[in-house]
Scaffold this motif. Structure first.
Motif, PDB file in Angstrom:
ATOM      1  N   ALA A  23      -6.351   0.472  -8.181  1.00 11.53           N
ATOM      2  CA  ALA A  23      -5.775  -0.333  -9.258  1.00 11.53           C
ATOM      3  C   ALA A  23      -4.876  -1.617  -8.406  1.00 11.53           C
ATOM      4  O   ALA A  23      -4.883  -2.843  -8.818  1.00 11.53           O
ATOM      5  CB  ALA A  23      -4.728   0.425  -9.892  1.00 11.53           C
ATOM      6  N   GLY A  24      -4.414  -1.171  -7.343  1.00 10.12           N
ATOM      7  CA  GLY A  24      -3.590  -1.950  -6.642  1.00 10.12           C
ATOM      8  C   GLY A  24      -4.424  -3.440  -6.113  1.00 10.12           C
ATOM      9  O   GLY A  24      -4.000  -4.403  -6.164  1.00 10.12           O
ATOM     10  N   CYS A  25      -5.598  -2.929  -5.363  1.00 12.88           N
ATOM     11  CA  CYS A  25      -6.404  -4.099  -5.075  1.00 12.88           C
ATOM     12  C   CYS A  25      -7.090  -4.792  -6.012  1.00 12.88           C
ATOM     13  O   CYS A  25      -7.041  -5.996  -6.024  1.00 12.88           O
ATOM     14  CB  CYS A  25      -7.574  -3.455  -4.278  1.00 12.88           C
ATOM     15  N   ALA A  26      -7.385  -4.206  -7.257  1.00 14.12           N
ATOM     16  CA  ALA A  26      -7.859  -4.730  -8.361  1.00 14.12           C
ATOM     17  C   ALA A  26      -6.887  -6.075  -8.846  1.00 14.12           C
ATOM     18  O   ALA A  26      -7.298  -7.019  -9.213  1.00 14.12           O
ATOM     19  CB  ALA A  26      -8.259  -3.702  -9.509  1.00 14.12           C
ATOM     20  N   TYR A  36      -5.528   1.169   3.322  1.00  9.06           N
ATOM     21  CA  TYR A  36      -4.923   2.273   4.276  1.00  9.06           C
ATOM     22  C   TYR A  36      -3.368   2.567   3.966  1.00  9.06           C
ATOM     23  O   TYR A  36      -3.069   3.828   4.453  1.00  9.06           O
ATOM     24  CB  TYR A  36      -5.403   2.149   5.490  1.00  9.06           C
ATOM     25  N   GLY A  37      -2.687   1.675   3.702  1.00  8.92           N
ATOM     26  CA  GLY A  37      -1.133   2.059   3.447  1.00  8.92           C
ATOM     27  C   GLY A  37      -1.107   2.838   2.328  1.00  8.92           C
ATOM     28  O   GLY A  37      -0.130   3.657   2.616  1.00  8.92           O
ATOM     29  N   ALA A  38      -1.750   3.027   1.430  1.00  7.40           N
ATOM     30  CA  ALA A  38      -1.586   3.858   0.398  1.00  7.40           C
ATOM     31  C   ALA A  38      -1.723   5.324   0.875  1.00  7.40           C
ATOM     32  O   ALA A  38      -1.099   6.301   0.112  1.00  7.40           O
ATOM     33  CB  ALA A  38      -2.687   3.540  -0.739  1.00  7.40           C
ATOM     34  N   MET A  39      -2.531   5.492   1.702  1.00  5.85           N
ATOM     35  CA  MET A  39      -2.568   6.884   2.372  1.00  5.85           C
ATOM     36  C   MET A  39      -1.476   7.487   2.895  1.00  5.85           C
ATOM     37  O   MET A  39      -1.142   8.575   3.007  1.00  5.85           O
ATOM     38  CB  MET A  39      -3.902   6.903   3.316  1.00  5.85           C
ATOM     39  N   TYR A  40      -0.604   6.617   3.407  1.00  3.06           N
ATOM     40  CA  TYR A  40       0.626   6.865   4.171  1.00  3.06           C
ATOM     41  C   TYR A  40       1.583   7.370   2.990  1.00  3.06           C
ATOM     42  O   TYR A  40       2.267   8.306   3.006  1.00  3.06           O
ATOM     43  CB  TYR A  40       1.051   5.711   4.943  1.00  3.06           C
ATOM     44  N   GLY A  57       0.962  -1.244   0.053  1.00  4.99           N
ATOM     45  CA  GLY A  57       0.036  -0.171   0.074  1.00  4.99           C
ATOM     46  C   GLY A  57       0.843   1.285  -0.005  1.00  4.99           C
ATOM     47  O   GLY A  57       0.641   2.122  -0.802  1.00  4.99           O
ATOM     48  N   THR A  58       1.840   1.335   0.792  1.00  3.81           N
ATOM     49  CA  THR A  58       2.797   2.469   0.888  1.00  3.81           C
ATOM     50  C   THR A  58       3.574   2.624  -0.412  1.00  3.81           C
ATOM     51  O   THR A  58       3.388   3.791  -0.814  1.00  3.81           O
ATOM     52  CB  THR A  58       3.805   2.308   2.115  1.00  3.81           C
ATOM     53  N   PHE A  59       3.958   1.454  -0.838  1.00  4.33           N
ATOM     54  CA  PHE A  59       4.580   1.654  -2.308  1.00  4.33           C
ATOM     55  C   PHE A  59       3.653   2.109  -3.417  1.00  4.33           C
ATOM     56  O   PHE A  59       3.890   3.143  -4.040  1.00  4.33           O
ATOM     57  CB  PHE A  59       5.217   0.071  -2.514  1.00  4.33           C
ATOM     58  N   ILE A  60       2.446   1.547  -3.587  1.00  8.71           N
ATOM     59  CA  ILE A  60       1.372   1.701  -4.206  1.00  8.71           C
ATOM     60  C   ILE A  60       1.046   3.503  -4.286  1.00  8.71           C
ATOM     61  O   ILE A  60       0.879   4.141  -5.163  1.00  8.71           O
ATOM     62  CB  ILE A  60       0.166   0.995  -4.354  1.00  8.71           C
ATOM     63  N   GLY A  61       0.989   3.706  -2.836  1.00 11.08           N
ATOM     64  CA  GLY A  61       0.561   5.250  -2.649  1.00 11.08           C
ATOM     65  C   GLY A  61       1.684   6.214  -3.122  1.00 11.08           C
ATOM     66  O   GLY A  61       1.609   7.287  -3.565  1.00 11.08           O
ATOM     67  N   ALA A  62       3.024   5.793  -2.778  1.00  9.47           N
ATOM     68  CA  ALA A  62       4.206   6.533  -3.158  1.00  9.47           C
ATOM     69  C   ALA A  62       4.194   6.540  -5.011  1.00  9.47           C
ATOM     70  O   ALA A  62       5.024   7.601  -5.416  1.00  9.47           O
ATOM     71  CB  ALA A  62       5.349   5.772  -2.737  1.00  9.47           C
ATOM     72  N   LEU A  63       3.910   5.618  -5.511  1.00 13.78           N
ATOM     73  CA  LEU A  63       4.078   5.462  -6.889  1.00 13.78           C
ATOM     74  C   LEU A  63       3.069   6.375  -7.576  1.00 13.78           C
ATOM     75  O   LEU A  63       1.749   6.006  -7.656  1.00 13.78           O
ATOM     76  CB  LEU A  63       3.928   3.922  -7.276  1.00 13.78           C
TER      77      LEU A  63
END
Lengths: 499, 163
Positions: free
Chosen positions: A43-46, A69-73, A30-36
């Motif tokens: 998209a990450g979940c799908a 929620y990791g993507a939000m960070y 999530g953190t990685f996807i949020g940062a990217l």
């Protein structure tokens, strides 16, 4: 007391290596996807949904929610250091954070953002712990008419919030709802809109749609962005841990952001992006240093980052208590629940308490993991994002193709996904929102079932939806949301002309 | 880079899309009325009622959208960003490449077709060109890793028909 014992059992169920590992994996991804930039949590979940299907339900849902929620960070890291918001909810963080980084305070900005996100995420999870079971118990009293009214209200809210044009949202919503009617009629069993084809008899599969509209369409859109980004060297990051004075000054902005974010999260359609924009506006008004806004404000960072994290937890309340997803990511999470034969809503807490409480417990654990990860792991995430950017597009497309194929082991699904990807990309270009299509597809069957059952019980009396007070309230709220802004605008211009 | 001001092309595209949506909704409405029952003796509503409500709703919304575009009263009805042909071309090239790769899957299998996809993408569509050895390494590594990840999950991805 019951809540505490249930939560205790939830913790007991997830405090094992496998659950903690997948919670950590979800939070890291999530953190990685949020940062990217270019790939969002939806998209990450799908993309990971087909892989999650091979896991045990609790583990899979813990991982998928961790991504959410990791993507939000994660969005903050690239916003502050590279001036590229990984997520739309991090736009305001990029505006303020990058300027702070240029002043040599990027590290503290990231530290404040991580701590604010943790406080907001934990507050949101506490509220979820108490509020979701309460709301679910009330929802047990809902009949088909009330259930239909809640879904209709959610549609109205999502349609009004997702784009500037309500007409475009309605068109998109109708596409999704019509797509959900394809296949055998749920009550009478007659084939509908199948055009004589056999493969449409079971209805349209959600997976190729979700992966086409979110993963492929998003990647295609991100291909257009070839802007070079300005970069702050990690050497200029400075210390990450804020001192006592900085923490003290961020307390109120964080509290205000948390409150705004949580309320926005609970309203379908008003997600993290709206929450961060509103909290930015609120903070500008109440901050002790409004003059710093636009030139690097720590208050803005604390407030907006708290808001988008609190909104993620807020989103989980209607999802878990009423089975109403308020965003694309929660719609995909709802599909995740359904894929395992689970029905979110009141039944989730009564029939599958281990899953419901395990998931809530994992959010507490995930937030602790994330705050540590986002304080000590910043250099790693920056390095990983920069290294993976050149090959991210082929990686996402290939995993998407493999994932879609794996569900039914059929290339036809891949073709459907490609067509949906093209359709999604064109709709994005034409400013049509995608989220209502997905929500329509996911909730369409439920909406129709409740609508027809309510009318059957009432012997075809359409007034059934207005005679029940709860029902009428939900529908009135939905209608007010749809036509209210236009009426207000018309009234203002009429008043202006009159004076 | 995309230009910020909408131009005539945006206006035409927005109008065309709204009209297409209206036509689609009309066709679906006709199909529903001609093939499905709208009422039912015991169930009150027939299988066609609900989809008809939706298609009529879509028709009304798209006609209103046509009106909004034509009257120019709603700025949101017309797409805002101007079309950058080069950027759109890049996105559509990615789509075309994916289509060709999936079409080649029966002949080349998952590994072969996805190698083709990665290599062509990294060589011609990626703005930042990587050295040839890195392009080859990524093009082999991504499909192979994906293939074995799914193998571990007991899902076999397509193999060439001649194997």
């Amino acid at each position: 007391m019951d809540i505490f014992s249930n939560l205790f059992h939830g913790f007991a169920g997830i405090l094992n290596f496998q659950s903690l590992f997948f919670c950590f994996l979800g939070a890291t991804l999530g953190t990685f996807i949020g940062a990217l930039p270019g790939i969002g949590p939806s998209a990450g979940c799908a993309i990971l949904l087909p892989l999650a299907f091979t896991m045990e339900p609790t583990i899979a849902l813990i991982m998928l929610t961790g991504i959410f929620y990791g993507a939000m960070y994660g969005g903050t890291i690239t916003s502050v250091l590279l001036n590229i918001p990984g997520e739309s909810s991090s736009v305001m963080s990029a505006v303020e954070g990058f300027k702070l980084a240029k002043q040599g305070r990027g590290g503290v900005a990231l530290g404040i953002a991580a701590i604010g996100s943790f406080v907001a995420g934990t507050f949101g999870t506490i509220a979820l712990t108490f509020f979701a079971p309460y709301l679910a118990s009330k929802a047990l009293l809902f009949g088909p008419a009330e259930k239909f009214a809640v879904i209709a209200m959610a549609f109205a809210f999502v349609s009004s919030f997702t784009t500037g044009s309500v007409s475009k949202s309605l068109v998109a919503l109708c596409i999704g709802l019509l797509a959900a009617t394809v296949g055998q009629d749920i009550i009478i069993g007659v084939p509908r809109l199948t055009f004589g084809t056999e493969f449409l008899m079971d209805g349209l599969d959600f997976m190729p749609f979700a992966m086409g509209f979110f993963a492929l369409a998003e990647v295609m859109s991100s291909m257009e962005n070839t802007e070079e980004f300005e970069e702050i060297s990690l050497n200029k990051l400075g210390r990450i841990m804020p001192n006592f004075q900085e923490l003290k000054e961020s307390t109120l902005p964080c509290a205000r952001g948390t409150l705004v974010g949580f309320i926005c999260g609970m309203i379908p359609g008003a997600g993290a992006t709206i929450a961060s924009f509103i909290s930015y506006g609120v903070e500008r008004k109440y901050s002790k240093h409004p003059e710093l806004f636009g030139s690097g404000s720590m208050d803005a960072i604390a407030s907006t980052e708290s808001a988008n994290n609190a909104s993620a937890a807020g989103h989980m309340i209607p999802l878990m208590a009423l089975a109403i997803p308020g965003s694309a990511t929660t719609a995909i999470l709802l599909t995740g629940f359904m894929m395992f034969g689970l029905q979110p809503g009141p039944q989730l807490f009564t029939q599958h308490p281990d899953i419901a409480w395990g998931l809530i417990a994992s959010m507490y654990v995930g937030n602790v993991m994330l705050v540590i990860m986002n304080i000590i792991g910043v250099p790693f995430f920056v390095w990983a994002v920069k290294k993976s950017m050149p090959f991210m597009t082929p990686l996402v497309v290939i995993i998407t193709i493999a994932g879609v194929y794996s569900v039914n082991q059929n290339v036809r699904d891949v073709w459907i996904m490609l067509m949906c990807g093209l359709g999604g990309y064109l709709l994005i270009k034409l400013d049509y929102p995608i989220v209502p299509i997905l929500l329509g597809l996911v909730l369409g069957g439920m909406a129709e079932n409740n609508f027809r059952t309510a009318l059957r019980i009432a012997d075809g009396n359409f007034l059934v939806f207005l005679e029940k007070p709860i029902c009428a309230t939900f529908l009135a709220l939905g209608l007010a949301m749809m036509v209210g802004p236009s009426l207000l605008k018309a009234f203002r211009s009429w008043k202006q002309r009159a004076t | 880079m995309e230009k910020e001001k909408p131009d005539k092309l945006n206006y035409r595209l927005s109008l065309m899309t709204a009209v297409l949506m209206a036509v689609f909704a009309l066709v679906i409405s006709i199909v529903i009325v001609s093939t499905l029952e709208l009422s039912h003796k015991t169930m009150v509503l027939g299988p066609g009622f609900y989809p008809l409500v939706l298609s009529v709703g879509m028709l009304i919304a798209s006609l209103y959208l046509v009106y909004q575009v034509l009257s120019g009263k709603s700025a949101d009805a017309v797409m805002k960003k101007a079309i950058d042909k080069l950027a759109v071309g890049r996105s559509l090239s990615l789509f075309a490449l994916a289509v060709i790769s999936v079409a080649a899957m029966p002949l080349l299998g998952f590994l072969g077709s996805m190698f083709l996809f990665s290599f062509v993408h990294l060589s011609f569509l990626e703005p930042k060109k990587l050295p040839l050895h890195w392009r080859l390494i990524y093009s082999v590594a991504i499909p192979v890793c994906t293939y074995y990840l799914f193998e571990v999950l007991t899902i076999t991805l397509p193999t060439p028909f001649w194997l």
